[in-house]
Design a protein around this motif. Structure first.
Motif, PDB file in Angstrom:
ATOM      1  N   TRP A 191       4.140   0.800   2.462  1.00 57.16           N
ATOM      2  CA  TRP A 191       4.269  -0.374   3.363  1.00 57.16           C
ATOM      3  C   TRP A 191       3.571  -1.643   2.747  1.00 57.16           C
ATOM      4  CZ3 TRP A 191       5.502   1.000   8.660  1.00 57.16           C
ATOM      5  CH2 TRP A 191       5.418   2.388   8.707  1.00 57.16           C
ATOM      6  N   LEU A 192       4.284  -2.737   3.471  1.00 56.96           N
ATOM      7  CA  LEU A 192       3.565  -3.943   3.117  1.00 56.96           C
ATOM      8  C   LEU A 192       2.615  -4.527   4.155  1.00 56.96           C
ATOM      9  CD1 LEU A 192       3.644  -6.324   0.809  1.00 56.96           C
ATOM     10  CD2 LEU A 192       5.513  -7.266   2.167  1.00 56.96           C
ATOM     11  N   ALA A 193       1.490  -4.697   3.994  1.00 57.82           N
ATOM     12  CA  ALA A 193       0.520  -5.235   5.092  1.00 57.82           C
ATOM     13  C   ALA A 193       0.369  -6.683   5.158  1.00 57.82           C
ATOM     14  CB  ALA A 193      -0.856  -4.495   5.031  1.00 57.82           C
ATOM     15  N   ILE A 194       1.150  -7.541   6.001  1.00 56.00           N
ATOM     16  CA  ILE A 194       1.253  -8.710   5.772  1.00 56.00           C
ATOM     17  C   ILE A 194      -0.045  -9.327   6.718  1.00 56.00           C
ATOM     18  CG2 ILE A 194       2.578 -11.026   6.069  1.00 56.00           C
ATOM     19  CD1 ILE A 194       5.280  -9.220   6.360  1.00 56.00           C
ATOM     20  N   VAL A 236      -7.625  -2.814   5.515  1.00 53.26           N
ATOM     21  CA  VAL A 236      -6.320  -2.164   5.639  1.00 53.26           C
ATOM     22  C   VAL A 236      -6.730  -0.855   6.362  1.00 53.26           C
ATOM     23  CG1 VAL A 236      -4.577  -0.874   4.337  1.00 53.26           C
ATOM     24  CG2 VAL A 236      -5.086  -3.334   3.731  1.00 53.26           C
ATOM     25  N   ARG A 237      -7.456  -0.235   5.828  1.00 51.03           N
ATOM     26  CA  ARG A 237      -8.092   1.156   6.543  1.00 51.03           C
ATOM     27  C   ARG A 237      -8.268   0.759   8.152  1.00 51.03           C
ATOM     28  NH1 ARG A 237      -8.777   5.509   4.107  1.00 51.03           N
ATOM     29  NH2 ARG A 237      -9.122   5.791   1.776  1.00 51.03           N
ATOM     30  N   ILE A 247       0.948  -1.160  -0.134  1.00 51.00           N
ATOM     31  CA  ILE A 247       0.133   0.042  -0.145  1.00 51.00           C
ATOM     32  C   ILE A 247       0.952   1.134  -0.047  1.00 51.00           C
ATOM     33  CG2 ILE A 247      -1.836  -1.099   1.195  1.00 51.00           C
ATOM     34  CD1 ILE A 247      -0.903   0.591   3.723  1.00 51.00           C
ATOM     35  N   LYS A 248       0.064   2.244  -0.570  1.00 50.90           N
ATOM     36  CA  LYS A 248       0.841   3.701  -0.114  1.00 50.90           C
ATOM     37  C   LYS A 248      -0.158   4.458   0.757  1.00 50.90           C
ATOM     38  CE  LYS A 248       3.763   4.845  -3.507  1.00 50.90           C
ATOM     39  NZ  LYS A 248       5.122   5.944  -3.238  1.00 50.90           N
ATOM     40  N   ALA A 249       0.563   4.893   1.773  1.00 48.37           N
ATOM     41  CA  ALA A 249      -0.307   5.529   2.864  1.00 48.37           C
ATOM     42  C   ALA A 249       0.848   6.477   3.584  1.00 48.37           C
ATOM     43  CB  ALA A 249      -0.770   4.612   3.863  1.00 48.37           C
ATOM     44  N   ASP A 250       0.845   7.727   3.623  1.00 48.30           N
ATOM     45  CA  ASP A 250       1.601   8.543   4.165  1.00 48.30           C
ATOM     46  C   ASP A 250       1.707   8.656   5.720  1.00 48.30           C
ATOM     47  OD1 ASP A 250       3.590  10.219   5.102  1.00 48.30           O
ATOM     48  OD2 ASP A 250       3.140  11.897   3.767  1.00 48.30           O
ATOM     49  N   LEU A 251       2.337   7.789   6.413  1.00 46.73           N
ATOM     50  CA  LEU A 251       2.163   7.713   7.908  1.00 46.73           C
ATOM     51  C   LEU A 251       3.239   8.437   8.852  1.00 46.73           C
ATOM     52  CD1 LEU A 251       1.227   3.714   8.323  1.00 46.73           C
ATOM     53  CD2 LEU A 251      -0.204   5.635   8.105  1.00 46.73           C
ATOM     54  N   GLU A 252       3.754   9.126   8.133  1.00 44.04           N
ATOM     55  CA  GLU A 252       5.023   9.895   8.774  1.00 44.04           C
ATOM     56  C   GLU A 252       4.632  10.810  10.204  1.00 44.04           C
ATOM     57  OE1 GLU A 252       8.655  13.075   7.724  1.00 44.04           O
ATOM     58  OE2 GLU A 252       7.116  12.852   6.161  1.00 44.04           O
ATOM     59  N   LYS A 253       3.444  11.251  10.013  1.00 45.97           N
ATOM     60  CA  LYS A 253       3.115  12.013  11.294  1.00 45.97           C
ATOM     61  C   LYS A 253       2.893  11.126  12.552  1.00 45.97           C
ATOM     62  CE  LYS A 253      -2.005  12.283  10.308  1.00 45.97           C
ATOM     63  NZ  LYS A 253      -3.063  13.199   9.898  1.00 45.97           N
TER      64      LYS A 253
END
Length: 645
Positions: free
Chosen positions: A302-305, A331-332, A259-265
């Motif tokens: 990320w890779l969601a396993i 995933v959400r 997935i693409k998901a900006d989790l930096e914050k």
């Protein structure tokens, strides 16, 4: 973590075959032919050699000394290591290019030492997720939500910093570069090329492989002296060889959702590259029980396993697989931020196997990597074992091809690496089983939501049951250090074969450490990896490791004050046998200074004793002190290692 992004390929100057399919269709056949044959004469190791007329290939047949099937960690690293010995050939891959999805996880010091030798360590660090991003493994409700527990990981444990520093000059990172290095070393890499089958004239005879070019549909043949099966868990080469496999019951299905998901914050105070996510209060699909969020690219890829529940029905899943929308919904929930954009890049499935081949070779056909050991990624041992398989094999093949060793040396590959692979598959699967205690303590195993909520709720209660559950959780999380701090299982390889000489040992090897998974036992007992110690010159410059002065295609003899006869013996043995034997004295005012005294504490021989290492930095033999027959014994030992005795 091995990952091949289009932008990375461009930055490194690697052609992306996905964008060149049309042109490749036109030129593939002529290009392959040109890379392997000059005027009808096979190219061997980068040079055109004249051959008898009977060995000139018939029209449409390619000739090369080495054919590697598979361009993953095993195949690409084998090509790199062979290239470092001046050996080149052809790599085939059925894929259309290097993988879009991340295929492996964690590069440990043992593998990075091998890559360091061929000049890839800096490139790895440049492209890698740094060790600081791998600081923790976490257990949480969601990536944006509550955290249940965490543990320091991958050498970031404050109390174990000295232990990791003593083990190796290399540190854990998350991305090696291999295919480009192989190409730069003279190897020809051909994608969209499916290996079909091989024919062989006797166990060590010429091998003819049938290959299908998937772009043009053309089937052609490649003749080679060696065939290397680096072709993954469904290896057709292993299947045709019919090598027996040792199988334990598998542990089910796993689903990779990239997935693409900006989790930096969210990562400032949640730094880590592995995050176990559990949502005990949610009625979840049986295929989506829990998830391991694995960092691919900080902090937006990320890779969601995803792991199914213990009651998962595989047949029902196959009949009615989840839709893209269902995957995205789950995933959400794992992400935990409804406002955050989430994009699914790819979904793939794999099975948790516990399989190892009984042997790794048959004559001049060698198999390595996932073709011979198949296991889940726990402990991060997969690609690291592939690299070390290749490192062990490459110098042996090169020595045989240069007529420096008898082909008997090649028998030691399976004898040495198969026991390592068997240990790896057991440890990786045990790493998964070890998490059961964490799941039980968190109360996430029951099928019914209300029972999960009840058990999970006990963790918050000031009761005897709550106290006991919290204690179990702390103990279970602490025990996962066997996965996230297993420097022992990474480094404690011990070889026993005809290429290791133990005849002069007066005592048995020391007992293994109390916990051989957690603890690395530095040793110079024959068959051990050469211990790391920092060295320097008398007038200090940049320090160098014992790891760096050994290897590089040569035998290496290490002695100290009073060991002059050993250095002379190395010179004579090298001249007589025609092999490169480096010799160094370490100590006060010697070739190298033992700046911290670490070498004196780790060498296990007297100052005037000796340690002889093979070209792969494995201790081949040692003597506790001086010997009158130094010249004879060094020559004899090297000859025995090379199968020439």
């Amino acid at each position: 973590m091995i990952k091949w992004e289009d932008e990375t390929l461009q930055r490194l100057g690697i052609r992306n075959t996905r964008t060149d399919d049309a042109r490749e269709t036109e030129i593939l056949q002529s290009s392959i032919m040109a890379s392997a044959v000059v005027n009808g004469t096979p190219i061997a190791n980068g040079k055109s050699h004249s051959t008898p007329a009977t060995s000139v290939p018939e029209p449409g047949v390619i000739s090369t000394p080495y054919l590697i099937v598979g361009a993953g960690p095993a195949g690409a690293s084998l090509a790199c290591f062979l290239a470092s010995h001046g050996q080149t050939g052809i790599i085939l891959s059925a894929a259309s290019g290097t993988a879009r999805e991340p295929r492996a996880h964690i590069t440990n010091p043992a593998a990075l030492e091998c890559l360091r030798e061929i000049g890839l360590e800096d490139a790895c660090h440049h492209e890698a997720t740094p060790g600081s991003h791998m600081q923790h493994t976490r257990w949480c409700h969601s990536m944006a939500g509550e955290e249940y527990a965490r543990i320091h990981s991958w050498g970031n444990q404050p109390e174990r910093a000295g232990e990791y520093a003593a083990a190796s000059p290399c540190k854990h990172v998350d991305l090696p570069i291999l295919v480009n290095k192989a190409r730069g070393g003279g190897w020809k890499v051909r994608f969209d090329s499916t290996f079909v089958e091989f024919e062989r004239e006797g166990e060590d005879g010429e091998i003819t492989s049938t290959v299908k070019d998937e772009l043009s549909g053309v089937t052609y043949k490649i003749k080679s002296k060696y065939l290397f099966g680096c072709d993954g868990a469904r290896s057709p080469i292993m299947k045709q060889l019919d090598i027996p496999l040792k199988k334990e019951p598998g542990q089910g299905l796993a689903i990779n959702i990239q997935i693409k998901a900006d989790l930096e914050k969210y990562m400032t105070h949640r730094t880590g590259n592995l995050h176990w996510v559990f949502t005990p209060e949610i009625e979840h699909p049986s295929w989506g029980w829990t998830c391991i969020f694995r960092l691919v690219k900080a902090w937006d890829e990320w890779l969601a396993i995803v792991l199914p529940s213990p009651t998962f029905d595989m047949e029902a899943y196959k009949k009615n697989p989840p839709s893209q929308e269902e995957y995205l919904k789950r995933v959400r929930e794992f992400v935990g931020d409804d406002k955050l954009p989430v994009e699914i890049i790819d979904v793939s499935k794999w099975y948790v196997n516990e399989i190892v081949a009984e042997q790794y070779s048959s004559g001049n056909i060698f198999c390595l990597g996932d073709a011979v050991h198949r296991h889940p990624p726990f402990n991060g041992l997969g690609s690291n074992t592939c690299v070390q398989d290749a490192y062990n094999l490459a110098w042996k093949v090169a020595y045989v091809e240069k007529d420096l060793a008898d082909k008997k040396l090649l028998h030691s590959y399976s004898a040495e690496r198969q026991p390592i692979g068997e240990g790896v598959i057991r440890r990786a699967n045990q790493g998964l089983r070890d998490h059961t205690a964490v799941w039980e303590a968190l109360g996430v195993l029951p099928q019914e939501v209300e029972e999960r909520k009840r058990q999970f709720g006990e963790l918050s209660q000031a009761t005897a049951a709550g106290r006991e559950r919290r204690k179990k959780l702390q103990e279970a999380v602490a025990y996962t250090a066997h996965e996230f701090g297993g420097i022992g299982v990474e480094m404690n390889q011990r070889y026993e074969s005809s290429a290791v000489v133990m005849a002069d040992e007066k005592a048995a090897r020391r007992a293994a450490p109390e916990d051989p998974v957690l603890q690395y036992q530095l040793s110079t007992y024959p068959g051990s990896r050469l211990p790391h110690a920092w060295l320097n010159s008398r007038v200090p410059v940049e320090p160098i490791s014992t790891i760096d002065i050994a290897g590089h295609g040569a035998f290496c003899l290490l002695t100290g004050i009073g060991g002059g006869a050993w250095k002379e013996a190395a010179k004579k043995a090298g001249e007589k046998l025609g092999v490169d034997v480096k010799a160094y004295s370490i100590g006060w005012n010697q070739d190298w200074e033992d700046v911290y005294g670490d070498w004196a504490n780790r060498r296990e021989v007297d100052e005037d004793g000796v340690i002889l290492c093979r070209p792969d930095r494995t201790v081949a033999w040692r003597s506790m002190g001086p010997r009158q027959d130094a010249a004879e014994v060094v020559e004899r030992v090297i000859g025995k290692v090379l199968g020439r005795e």
